[in-house]
Design an enzyme around this catalytic site. Structure first.
Site, PDB file in Angstrom:
ATOM      1  N   GLU A 121       0.814  -1.220   0.000  1.00 22.46           N
ATOM      2  CA  GLU A 121       0.000   0.000   0.000  1.00 22.46           C
ATOM      3  C   GLU A 121       0.850   1.273   0.000  1.00 22.46           C
ATOM      4  OE1 GLU A 121      -3.058  -0.431  -0.502  1.00 22.46           O
ATOM      5  OE2 GLU A 121      -3.352  -2.523   0.047  1.00 22.46           O
ATOM      6  N   LEU A 122       2.047   1.182  -0.566  1.00 22.40           N
ATOM      7  CA  LEU A 122       2.999   2.310  -0.634  1.00 22.40           C
ATOM      8  C   LEU A 122       3.355   2.859   0.750  1.00 22.40           C
ATOM      9  CD1 LEU A 122       2.047   4.436  -3.790  1.00 22.40           C
ATOM     10  CD2 LEU A 122       3.568   2.470  -3.605  1.00 22.40           C
TER      11      LEU A 122
END
Length: 429
Positions: A146-147
């Site tokens: 999710e970065l």
């Protein structure tokens, strides 16, 4: 020459079956095989297969001037091996062109970077092995689940040997700075950072089919004009999004495939921009400074923080109890135990427990198979109780299950006896 960097995330969790309290200690099968297979096949037909063919056509048509990058979670690759080998083959065809880069990430699409450095390392190594096995590439750039990124996580990633990392160009972090440059980790400047341009990315990923959006319909000419009129000094536009955007989140009927098919030609005709992979961007562009990000950020929700997965007591309790087992799990030499512990770490399970129903409620509901966060929590904790029993760490849970099971059996016997008496009374009358 300004650059465009396309990156797509490919991920499918192993969805959990409905696991009731009385399954604890009796049934160690946690996964909904039917749902996992049917969803993988549905997404394969709607997104992976047609979009992979479209990208292959574009790469061949423009003889390498068009390039993209992927990261594919290990659990998604596992399901492709099980349910969609044709999808895996289509990704291999893209890899063989030499114009598609595959990035490293966590095997289970987990939140391990937030709590357990050793587990984080192991999962990255395991995912890299999958990439090497199937795509004959050794990743040089990292993309966390999710970065998610912070100074500390970036330092760990640099220590692993990666030259670059992708993360979100979050407004509350960037302030007056632009995401359209390369930056570095503040603790280890050897790690370069590519930041998602969320405005331009979300125009495709979230707003493309929104008829209430003032810019609908989004044409390639309009989109490329926005790219062309950006500040001429800026160096790169990073377009990061879920791969399932194409055909799954944005249906084919919206025109998303036609948009993507026409985009490279419009870029080459209307601008002097070029497409690059993350590795090329990192090698060719000089960083303009470092970013100080003491607290983790992500690409989720308006807040761009961790509250999609760790924002309430349900999520925190499930997360802490799962990771509290790491010593026992690692001491085990049973493949099934280690596999299940990793699959249970998948961030989606905690996302389903989110209670944010305001700014991003519709997005959360779209991805959530449960009717409520509490249902998701109870299902997960029932499974975790069984998992503890398998580890020999569930004495308390086992005793409670046995007590309730005996109580239920006694109640069933009483009901049968009462029904028998009622039947005799009716016959006598």
């Amino acid at each position: 020459m300004k650059k465009i960097c396309f990156y797509f995330q490919v991920h499918q969790p192993f969805r959990l079956r409905t696991y009731r309290f009385f399954d604890i200690g009796r049934n160690h099968d946690y996964y909904d095989g039917f749902a996992n297979q049917s969803i993988m096949r549905k997404v394969a037909e709607k997104c992976y297969l047609p979009m992979n063919q479209l990208l292959l056509d574009l790469i061949q048509k423009y003889e390498g001037r068009f390039k993209v990058a992927f990261s594919i979670s290990g659990v998604a690759i596992d399901q492709m091996e099980m349910y969609a080998p044709d999808v895996l083959e289509s990704f291999k065809k893209l890899a063989k062109t030499g114009y598609v880069e595959f990035l490293a990430e966590t095997y289970a699409h987990s939140l391990a970077s937030l709590t357990d450095r050793d587990e984080f390392n192991i999962q990255v190594q395991n995912q890299v092995k999958k990439v090497e096995e199937h795509f004959n590439q050794t990743p040089a750039v990292f993309r966390n689940t999710e970065l998610i990124y912070s100074d500390h996580i970036g330092e760990i990633v640099a220590d692993m040997g990666y030259k670059g990392m992708l993360t979100e160009g979050a407004k509350h972090i960037m302030a007056w700075k632009s995401p359209n440059y390369v930056y570095t980790n503040t603790m280890n400047p050897r790690l370069k950072l590519l930041l998602k341009n969320f405005q331009m990315s979300d125009d495709i990923a979230f707003r493309f089919s929104n008829r209430d959006w003032e810019q609908w319909p989004l044409t390639t000419e309009k989109y490329v004009e926005w790219l062309r009129t950006m500040d001429g000094k800026e160096e790169i536009v990073n377009l990061f999004m879920d791969y399932e955007t194409f055909g799954e989140h944005q249906w084919a009927e919206t025109g998303i495939f036609n948009f993507m098919r026409a985009l490279p030609e419009a870029v080459f005709r209307q601008t002097d921009m070029e497409f690059v992979t993350p590795s090329e961007a990192i090698d060719q562009l000089q960083p303009v400074g470092h970013l100080h990000i003491p607290e983790p950020i992500s690409w989720a929700d308006e807040e761009r923080d961790l509250t999609a997965w760790l924002g309430n007591e349900l999520q925190d309790d499930a997360f802490e109890q799962l990771y509290a087992l790491w010593k026992i799990v690692r001491a085990s030499d049973e493949d099934d135990i280690i596999r299940d512990w990793r699959y249970l770490q998948t961030s989606d399970h905690f996302y389903y427990m989110c209670t944010k129903w305001f700014s991003d409620g519709d997005v959360h509901k779209y991805f959530n198979p449960y009717s409520s966060p509490y249902e998701a929590y109870i299902n997960f904790m029932n499974i975790l109780s069984d998992f503890k029993i398998r580890l020999g760490d569930g004495t308390e849970e086992k005793s409670e299950v046995e007590r309730l099971r005996k109580l239920t059996e006694q109640q069933d016997a009483q009901i049968r006896e009462l029904n028998k008496e009622i039947g005799e009374i009716r016959r006598n009358n």
